[in-house]
Design a protein around this motif. Structure first.
Motif, PDB file in Angstrom:
ATOM      1  N   ASP A  52      -2.986   1.372  -2.414  1.00  0.00           N
ATOM      2  CA  ASP A  52      -1.926   0.557  -2.271  1.00  0.00           C
ATOM      3  C   ASP A  52      -1.308   0.659  -0.782  1.00  0.00           C
ATOM      4  O   ASP A  52      -0.877  -0.611  -0.510  1.00  0.00           O
ATOM      5  N   ARG A  69     -12.342  -1.352  -3.599  1.00  0.00           N
ATOM      6  CA  ARG A  69     -11.015  -2.242  -3.118  1.00  0.00           C
ATOM      7  C   ARG A  69     -11.060  -2.641  -1.778  1.00  0.00           C
ATOM      8  O   ARG A  69     -11.004  -1.735  -0.606  1.00  0.00           O
ATOM      9  N   ARG A 108     -13.370   4.493  -4.142  1.00  0.00           N
ATOM     10  CA  ARG A 108     -12.384   5.279  -4.736  1.00  0.00           C
ATOM     11  C   ARG A 108     -13.152   5.869  -6.189  1.00  0.00           C
ATOM     12  O   ARG A 108     -13.510   5.015  -6.822  1.00  0.00           O
ATOM     13  N   ASP A 132      -6.227   6.195  -5.139  1.00  0.00           N
ATOM     14  CA  ASP A 132      -5.147   5.486  -5.799  1.00  0.00           C
ATOM     15  C   ASP A 132      -3.940   5.235  -4.820  1.00  0.00           C
ATOM     16  O   ASP A 132      -3.644   3.923  -4.807  1.00  0.00           O
TER      17      ASP A 132
HETATM   18 MG    MG Z   1      -2.650   2.458  -8.019  1.00  0.00          MG
END
Ligand code: MG
Ligand code: IPM
Length: 389
Positions: free
Chosen positions: A281, A147, A162, A277
């Motif tokens: 964000d 990401r 991740r 996770d």
């Molecule tokens: Mg997520």
């Protein structure tokens, strides 16, 4: 009264979990190297629209990819395959995270472009099927969730690696209610699973001129699993003497990402599933929200590209899905292009996205009829690409 019977039943379940995880270890030991797309006669791209606004925005991303790959499609080097049925209705009906027939189709593709899928939670009208994302990551062994977050004007250029198949997610839907009062979940780490994600992060750093790789854990408290992750990180780091390696605990890392003086220093960050996770964000929020971020789920045999946001069912209920912002899916598409070797096309797409969403902004999306439709935005993007060349 302590119920021996209940403890025995819980042990039995725990035993089954261990068996499954040990089987997974054996499978990982047998795994070959990453697929080389150059050697394929034809690359098959599967497209799954998903739920809610998914089909609308995925269709626009597909249009843009088809436009960029038009010569390859004509020459038969690339084909697109629409895969129907990865919807919450069908998953609920079949009580499956991924309906078996859909999974079979997915496995015939090399790479997959996937729209958001609904994950039922307690209180929803749907049966408690597992998340389709999580199931796909496990079924296709997509162990690296990559990401990127870039904010050039602030000097931010982060790439998160991740871990995508282990940690708190490995058996996340298989915790045990030992008694009415005691619930236990499990977090899982393996040497093989940890090595491959950490190596992938260092290899990415090496190939892309990055000078720092950071591991994030909570190894001071979660000593066994996070401890193992950190030990393996330190071992592998020795193989890359030109790259600085350091490690942070998840709590302070979350704070440091907000620290404008320090956050620029992070480059590649590798971390267990749940921390990844959460922090991705947070990181995406600095870039303009989770709606702006794309995500690559990479394994040795398959790879899947998706948006990191949800399916926004409310937009569909209000008839606004045609106005949904397709940028996250288009960014996922750009990652897909780069992954299968179309670097020039991916770069053009990133450049055009910057023009269309930052510098020029001639077509504005508002998520409703006060702005453009997703299709109009995709038209604008393709015109912009046309004018780049
Ligand atoms: Mg997520
Ligand atoms: C993500 C999402 C998923 C996850 C959900 C939808 C299951 O939040 O891709 O980050 O938790 O991994």
């Amino acid at each position: 009264m302590i119920s021996t019977e209940k403890i025995e039943a819980a042990k039995e379940k725990f035993g089954q979990l261990l068996e499954q995880q040990l089987l997974r270890v054996e499978e990982m030991k047998l795994q070959g190297d990453f697929i080389d797309y150059n050697t394929l006669e034809q690359i098959k791209i599967g497209v799954c629209g998903g739920d809610g606004i998914g089909p609308a925005i995925t269709a626009q991303a597909q249009r843009v990819l088809e436009y960029l790959l038009k010569d390859e499609i004509k020459g038969g080097k690339v084909v697109f395959e629409i895969i129907e049925g990865l919807t919450i209705e069908r998953r609920a009906e079949e009580k499956a995270a991924i309906p078996p027939a859909v999974l079979e189709e997915l496995k015939k593709c090399h790479v997959i472009l996937k729209g958001p899928t609904t994950t039922p939670r307690k209180g929803d009208p749907w049966p408690n099927v597992e998340s389709a994302n999580v199931a796909m990551r496990k079924e296709l062994d997509l162990f690296a969730n990559v990401r990127p977050v870039r904010i050039p004007e602030q000097g931010i250029d982060w790439t998160f690696y991740r871990e995508n198949t282990e940690g708190a997610y490995a058996v996340g839907s298989k915790g045990v209610h030992v008694t009415e009062d005691l619930g236990v979940d499990f977090t899982v780490v393996t040497s093989q699973g940890t090595e491959r994600i950490i190596r992938a992060a260092f290899e990415f750093a090496k190939a892309n001129g990055k000078t720092r790789v950071t591991a994030v854990t909570k190894a001071n408290i979660i000593k066994t699993t996070d401890g193992k992750f950190l030990d393996i990180f330190r071992e592998i780091a020795k193989e890359y003497p030109d790259i600085t390696s350091d490690d942070w605990y998840i709590d302070i890392m979350t704070a440091k990402l907000v620290d404008e003086k320090r956050r620029k220093d992070f480059q590649v960050v590798v971390l267990p599933n749940l921390y990844g996770d959460i922090i991705t964000d947070e990181a995406a929020e600095f870039q303009g929200g989770v709606g702006t971020a794309g995500s690559a789920n990479i394994g040795k045999k398959y790879a899947m590209f998706e948006a990191i946001h949800g399916s926004a069912p409310r937009m569909v209920q209000e008839g606004r899905d045609i106005y949904a912002d397709p940028c996250s899916m288009i960014r996922a598409g750009a990652m897909l292009l780069a992954h299968i070797g179309y670097i020039k096309e991916a770069d053009k797409l990133y450049q055009a996205l910057d023009i269309c969403t930052i510098t020029e902004k001639k077509v504005i999306l508002t998520g409703r009829d006060t702005g453009a439709t997703s299709a109009e935005f995709a038209d604008y993007l393709m015109e912009t690409i046309e004018n780049l060349a």
